[in-house]
Write a protein that holds these residues in place. Structure first.
Motif, PDB file in Angstrom:
ATOM      1  N   VAL A 287     -13.342  12.928  29.921  1.00  0.00           N
ATOM      2  CA  VAL A 287     -14.233  13.063  31.074  1.00  0.00           C
ATOM      3  C   VAL A 287     -13.457  13.048  32.376  1.00  0.00           C
ATOM      4  O   VAL A 287     -13.909  13.572  33.395  1.00  0.00           O
ATOM      5  N   TYR A 288     -12.244  12.457  32.368  1.00  0.00           N
ATOM      6  CA  TYR A 288     -11.425  12.416  33.576  1.00  0.00           C
ATOM      7  C   TYR A 288     -10.574  13.673  33.741  1.00  0.00           C
ATOM      8  O   TYR A 288      -9.960  13.874  34.782  1.00  0.00           O
ATOM      9  N   VAL A 289     -10.549  14.520  32.714  1.00  0.00           N
ATOM     10  CA  VAL A 289      -9.918  15.831  32.833  1.00  0.00           C
ATOM     11  C   VAL A 289     -10.957  16.843  33.280  1.00  0.00           C
ATOM     12  O   VAL A 289     -10.731  17.640  34.182  1.00  0.00           O
ATOM     13  N   ASP A 290     -12.116  16.797  32.652  1.00  0.00           N
ATOM     14  CA  ASP A 290     -13.209  17.726  32.955  1.00  0.00           C
ATOM     15  C   ASP A 290     -14.511  16.998  32.618  1.00  0.00           C
ATOM     16  O   ASP A 290     -14.746  16.636  31.456  1.00  0.00           O
TER      17      ASP A 290
ATOM     18  N   GLY B  23       4.928  21.013  40.951  1.00  0.00           N
ATOM     19  CA  GLY B  23       4.076  20.253  41.852  1.00  0.00           C
ATOM     20  C   GLY B  23       3.247  19.246  41.075  1.00  0.00           C
ATOM     21  O   GLY B  23       2.853  19.485  39.929  1.00  0.00           O
ATOM     22  N   ALA B  24       3.006  18.095  41.678  1.00  0.00           N
ATOM     23  CA  ALA B  24       2.262  17.039  40.999  1.00  0.00           C
ATOM     24  C   ALA B  24       0.852  17.510  40.669  1.00  0.00           C
ATOM     25  O   ALA B  24       0.203  18.190  41.461  1.00  0.00           O
ATOM     26  N   GLY B  25       0.378  17.136  39.489  1.00  0.00           N
ATOM     27  CA  GLY B  25      -0.977  17.463  39.080  1.00  0.00           C
ATOM     28  C   GLY B  25      -1.990  16.570  39.776  1.00  0.00           C
ATOM     29  O   GLY B  25      -1.667  15.775  40.663  1.00  0.00           O
ATOM     30  N   LYS B  26      -3.235  16.662  39.335  1.00  0.00           N
ATOM     31  CA  LYS B  26      -4.304  15.922  40.009  1.00  0.00           C
ATOM     32  C   LYS B  26      -4.389  14.472  39.566  1.00  0.00           C
ATOM     33  O   LYS B  26      -5.140  13.687  40.139  1.00  0.00           O
ATOM     34  N   HIS B  27      -3.605  14.107  38.548  1.00  0.00           N
ATOM     35  CA  HIS B  27      -3.657  12.743  38.036  1.00  0.00           C
ATOM     36  C   HIS B  27      -2.523  11.906  38.612  1.00  0.00           C
ATOM     37  O   HIS B  27      -1.567  12.427  39.191  1.00  0.00           O
TER      38      HIS B  27
ATOM     39  N   PHE C  77      -0.049  10.052  37.361  1.00  0.00           N
ATOM     40  CA  PHE C  77       1.307  10.269  36.882  1.00  0.00           C
ATOM     41  C   PHE C  77       1.693  11.715  37.181  1.00  0.00           C
ATOM     42  O   PHE C  77       1.027  12.648  36.725  1.00  0.00           O
ATOM     43  N   PRO C  78       2.753  11.937  37.948  1.00  0.00           N
ATOM     44  CA  PRO C  78       3.007  13.275  38.490  1.00  0.00           C
ATOM     45  C   PRO C  78       3.339  14.347  37.467  1.00  0.00           C
ATOM     46  O   PRO C  78       3.182  15.530  37.749  1.00  0.00           O
ATOM     47  N   ALA C  79       3.804  13.977  36.269  1.00  0.00           N
ATOM     48  CA  ALA C  79       4.135  14.983  35.252  1.00  0.00           C
ATOM     49  C   ALA C  79       3.014  15.178  34.241  1.00  0.00           C
ATOM     50  O   ALA C  79       3.222  15.822  33.209  1.00  0.00           O
ATOM     51  N   PHE C  80       1.826  14.630  34.510  1.00  0.00           N
ATOM     52  CA  PHE C  80       0.646  14.974  33.724  1.00  0.00           C
ATOM     53  C   PHE C  80       0.069  16.260  34.306  1.00  0.00           C
ATOM     54  O   PHE C  80      -0.935  16.263  35.015  1.00  0.00           O
ATOM     55  N   PHE C  81       0.761  17.377  34.012  1.00  0.00           N
ATOM     56  CA  PHE C  81       0.373  18.666  34.568  1.00  0.00           C
ATOM     57  C   PHE C  81      -0.940  19.148  33.955  1.00  0.00           C
ATOM     58  O   PHE C  81      -1.339  18.730  32.883  1.00  0.00           O
ATOM     59  N   GLY C  82      -1.548  20.085  34.660  1.00  0.00           N
ATOM     60  CA  GLY C  82      -2.683  20.778  34.068  1.00  0.00           C
ATOM     61  C   GLY C  82      -4.046  20.317  34.564  1.00  0.00           C
ATOM     62  O   GLY C  82      -4.136  19.603  35.543  1.00  0.00           O
TER      63      GLY C  82
ATOM     64  N   TYR D  19      -4.539  26.387  31.310  1.00  0.00           N
ATOM     65  CA  TYR D  19      -5.421  27.105  30.393  1.00  0.00           C
ATOM     66  C   TYR D  19      -5.796  26.247  29.188  1.00  0.00           C
ATOM     67  O   TYR D  19      -6.558  26.689  28.328  1.00  0.00           O
ATOM     68  N   ASP D  20      -5.231  25.058  29.103  1.00  0.00           N
ATOM     69  CA  ASP D  20      -5.328  24.311  27.860  1.00  0.00           C
ATOM     70  C   ASP D  20      -5.900  22.909  28.059  1.00  0.00           C
ATOM     71  O   ASP D  20      -7.091  22.714  27.978  1.00  0.00           O
ATOM     72  N   TRP D  21      -5.064  21.923  28.322  1.00  0.00           N
ATOM     73  CA  TRP D  21      -5.526  20.545  28.451  1.00  0.00           C
ATOM     74  C   TRP D  21      -4.497  19.761  29.245  1.00  0.00           C
ATOM     75  O   TRP D  21      -3.428  20.283  29.603  1.00  0.00           O
ATOM     76  N   THR D  22      -4.818  18.527  29.545  1.00  0.00           N
ATOM     77  CA  THR D  22      -3.916  17.641  30.275  1.00  0.00           C
ATOM     78  C   THR D  22      -3.476  16.498  29.367  1.00  0.00           C
ATOM     79  O   THR D  22      -4.316  15.923  28.681  1.00  0.00           O
ATOM     80  N   PRO D  23      -2.181  16.138  29.365  1.00  0.00           N
ATOM     81  CA  PRO D  23      -1.081  16.783  30.078  1.00  0.00           C
ATOM     82  C   PRO D  23      -0.736  18.140  29.449  1.00  0.00           C
ATOM     83  O   PRO D  23      -0.634  18.235  28.227  1.00  0.00           O
TER      84      PRO D  23
END
Length: 764
Positions: A358-361, A670-674, A676-681, A684-688
């Motif tokens: 739920v915190y990803v989408d 670039g840092a993602g929305k979460h 931890f900066p390397a939790f990208f995405g 097209y798929d999922w986080t991280p």
């Protein structure tokens, strides 16, 4: 067993000091430090080792972490979490203005501390054991709880939730996530999920639906009797009952241990075990054996030393305002090292570090087990991007879980060819299950009568078979780079080649009397250029894959191939048709194929001869043609992006297009929305998003170093005004360390020294 930890607290302090001295103090600057607690699990940081992944965070004074381990596939092939741990202290010593949570990547652990408390969380690299070591200045009561949301059978009714299993969509039967077993045993908590044999499972269902029943008993089956779970225990703690609650909208049940009296120090340990065993008793015996033989002090030192040698292999540090690029490079590489010894590869769509969806989408309000594109499905086009960067970072051992994934399912892929087409060779599709068959949803159940049962009835995936050669290529490259003995992988590579040789001769014979074209070449039809150009004639991705793998196989030292095999593969190489070209705006460009029926996706396979196959690039003929393709082809231009698995930054780097390569790679890092900066995405798929991180990693490496058998091109796409120091690997056991400052190479060390003559500095 005594899980005594406080005896070597001083070792932890020493390791923190060493971290500051390592790699020109660079790694210390990459540590992640938080000075406030997190709001929820999306504010977690990774902590791992071996094949175990934790998401660690502190929320409202409680220490929490999710546990994941490689290979935890249930009856539906959903990769389930092991559960959640919550550590609560009374009085609460963490809700203090001096709070700090640090990921110390040099030692591979997480340190949580405040004025009167220090907690070190670490995962053993060599044994499946998690530790939380607590030391306080004030006596505290400690409750450690194991939390599970799988305390009852769960019928997956929403089609969106089914996307986390290998079913992917609603079925005419109930799809159930079966409950786990959790019990108190001798002041410890034992928990496990054992796949049941008396219920429908994805392996049986897929084998039957894909018409493979006749060889089922000969097939590798990773689902049967798969058992995963563990034991939480701690000295001087007793059982403290069962409770319930809700987190991120998901109900859970908790089982707790409680200190018998207030303490100043406490170690909590969780032993994990994932294994296919004939009985649950055998699984329990294995768990107990780990407990009895374990030495936490000795293994803490071994674990720390493993991480130290890991970081000594390679590094990239960028100075100035762009330093976040190399910080996130190091953090992403840390997450890759966390599955160094996994039975299964690091999944492209989150690896071991997914959290509450739920915190990803917010449209996915499901349990922590959920991620998109999950199940036992390993999408080859995505998986490759997680692993290519390990060649230049020198992490050849970390590549083995991905290689062994394929060799383990080789026989099943060969049985596909035997059953469907009555010829030899391993046929690997895109969207492949962990048992080597196509994912059942992507295979397609609503199929026309008499449609070839070996094909996926899928507009994106039909005839997408060539990606397996990229893993063959990586296997060959570990010999090229590190002189690894790859004898074990040669039969696999041979089988993949044999499939194409026999299958496309078979198809040609079905269409007419001539097997080869007028030039004696294979007629590679139908093929596919990635998932984008469909029903192709002589796909460029197929041609360059076959050509490159055959050339590298034939270039191996003589013991790898006998004369009969060399003759066979030499003949096969001679039958590969040439790459096709196009003319766009008066410029010669690489075509994705000789002809194609339609465009289905947004990849740029016309540039695959640049990456991954290296036919075109710095110092190679036809560089202008490849650059024309990058700059002139309207499909390439339209789809250019830094998002997710997109690899335009790699293309630009390999073509020496410095400004574009740097801009795209910087955007990727670039840092993602979460938090931890390397939790990208999620891309097209999922986080991280690990293929987002993978493409960023590869692009950065290629900007700094490219190499072939004869030359090492240093800084082929690096901006002159950017300071950088790095240590990367090149073919023939070569390591290159260099430093650029104020537009000049101020340090260069090449090992072995004899390879220094091959270095060409290209800083512009």
């Amino acid at each position: 067993m005594k899980f005594v930890f406080f005896l070597f607290i001083q070792l932890i302090a020493a390791s923190l000091f060493n971290s500051c001295l390592s790699q020109q103090n660079g790694l210390a600057s990459c540590n992640v430090n938080w000075h406030r607690q997190s709001k929820n699990s999306s504010g977690s940081m990774p902590c791992s080792g071996g094949d175990i992944g934790l998401n660690v965070w502190v929320e409202d004074g409680d220490i929490l972490f999710y546990m994941a381990q490689s290979g935890t596939f249930d009856e539906n092939n959903t990769m389930l979490k092991m559960g959640r741990i919550r550590i609560k202290m009374s009085p609460d010593l963490l809700s203090n203005t001096t709070f700090q949570q640090q990921l110390n990547i040099y030692d591979g652990n997480v340190i949580i501390q405040a004025k009167d408390i220090k907690v070190v969380i670490w995962v053993d690299v060599f044994k499946p054991v998690i530790h939380a070591a607590i030391q306080t200045k004030k006596a505290v009561s400690i409750k450690a709880s194991y939390e599970t949301w799988r305390y009852e059978d769960h019928s997956i009714s929403e089609s969106k939730e089914l996307r986390s299993s290998s079913y992917k969509a609603s079925q005419p039967f109930d799809v159930i996530t079966y409950k786990d077993v959790v019990q108190f045993t001798n002041n410890s908590i034992v928990f496990y999920h054992r796949n049941r044999n008396d219920v429908r499972n994805i392996f049986d269902y897929t084998v039957h639906a894909e018409h493979m029943d006749s060889v089922k008993e000969s097939m590798f089956n990773p689902i049967a009797n798969n058992t995963f779970g563990g034991m939480m225990l701690a000295d001087n703690m007793k059982t403290a009952g069962v409770d319930s609650g809700k987190y991120a909208g998901t109900s859970f049940r908790s089982y707790s241990l409680q200190t018998t009296k207030p303490v100043y120090q406490q170690n909590i340990a969780i032993i994990l075990n994932t294994k296919q065993t004939t009985t649950i008793g055998k699984w329990m015996d294995d768990l107990t054996a780990i407990k009895k033989s374990y030495n936490s002090k000795e293994n803490f030192i071994k674990t720390k030393n493993w991480w130290h040698q890991y970081w000594n292999r390679s590094y990239i540090f960028i100075g100035g305002i762009d330093s976040s690029m190399s910080i996130n490079y190091q953090l992403f590489r840390y997450m890759l090292g966390c599955n160094a010894f996994g039975k299964y590869p690091t999944k492209f769509n989150g690896g071991l570090f997914t959290f509450d969806p739920v915190y990803v989408d917010s449209s996915y309000p499901f349990s922590p087990d959920f991620r998109l594109w999950d199940g036992g499905t390993f999408t080859a086009q995505n998986q490759r991007l997680v692993y290519y960067g390990m060649l230049k970072s020198g992490d050849y051992d970390v590549m083995k879980p991905q290689f062994n994934f394929y060799t383990r399912i080789q026989k099943n892929a060969e049985l596909r060819s035997e059953v469907y087409w009555h010829h030899a060779g391993a046929c690997f599709t895109e969207q492949i299950e962990n048992f080597g068959l196509p994912n059942i949803f992507e295979y397609g159940l609503k199929r026309p009568q008499n449609f070839d049962p070996g094909l996926e009835y899928n507009a994106w995936l039909e005839y997408s078979w060539e990606t397996v050669f990229e893993f063959c290529n990586m296997m060959l490259e570990t010999q090229h780079y590190n002189n690894d003995d790859i004898s074990y992988y040669i039969p696999f590579i041979e089988s993949c080649l044999r499939f194409y040789d026999e299958h496309y001769q078979m198809l040609a014979k079905q269409r007419g009397s001539k097997v080869f074209d007028s030039s004696g070449h294979y007629v590679l039809y139908p093929t596919s250029a990635a998932e984008t150009y469909k029903m192709t004639y002589n796909s460029t991705t197929v041609i360059v894959a076959l050509q490159t793998v055959l050339e590298k196989l034939l270039s191996l030292p003589s013991p790898y191939l006998d004369s009969v095999k060399r003759d066979r593969f030499t003949t096969m190489l001679q039958r590969i048709p040439p790459i096709s070209f196009s003319n766009i705006n008066g410029h010669t460009t690489i075509a994705p194929a000789q002809t194609w029926q339609r465009i289905q996706n947004t990849e740029s396979p016309q540039l695959y001869p640049v990456f991954p196959w290296g036919i075109y690039g710095i110092g190679k003929p036809g560089l202008d043609t490849a650059i024309n393709t990058y700059k002139q082809d309207p499909q390439v231009i339209k789809n250019k992006s830094f998002k997710g698995w997109r690899q335009e930054n790699i293309f630009a780097a390999r073509l020496g297009l410095t400004d574009e390569a740097f801009a795209l790679t910087k955007a990727k890092f670039g840092a993602g929305k979460h938090r931890f900066p390397a939790f990208f995405g999620p891309g097209y798929d999922w986080t991280p998003d690990h293929n987002w991180g993978g493409t960023a990693m590869i692009g950065l490496q290629e900007m700094l170093l490219q190499a072939d058998d004869e030359h090492i091109y240093l800084l082929p796409a690096w901006p002159k005004d950017k300071d950088v120091s790095f240590k990367l690997h090149a073919p023939h056991n070569t390591i290159v360390a260099a430093k650029v400052k104020s537009g000049k190479v101020v340090y260069l060390n090449v090992l072995p020294a004899s390879r220094k003559k091959d270095v060409i500095i290209m800083l512009k």
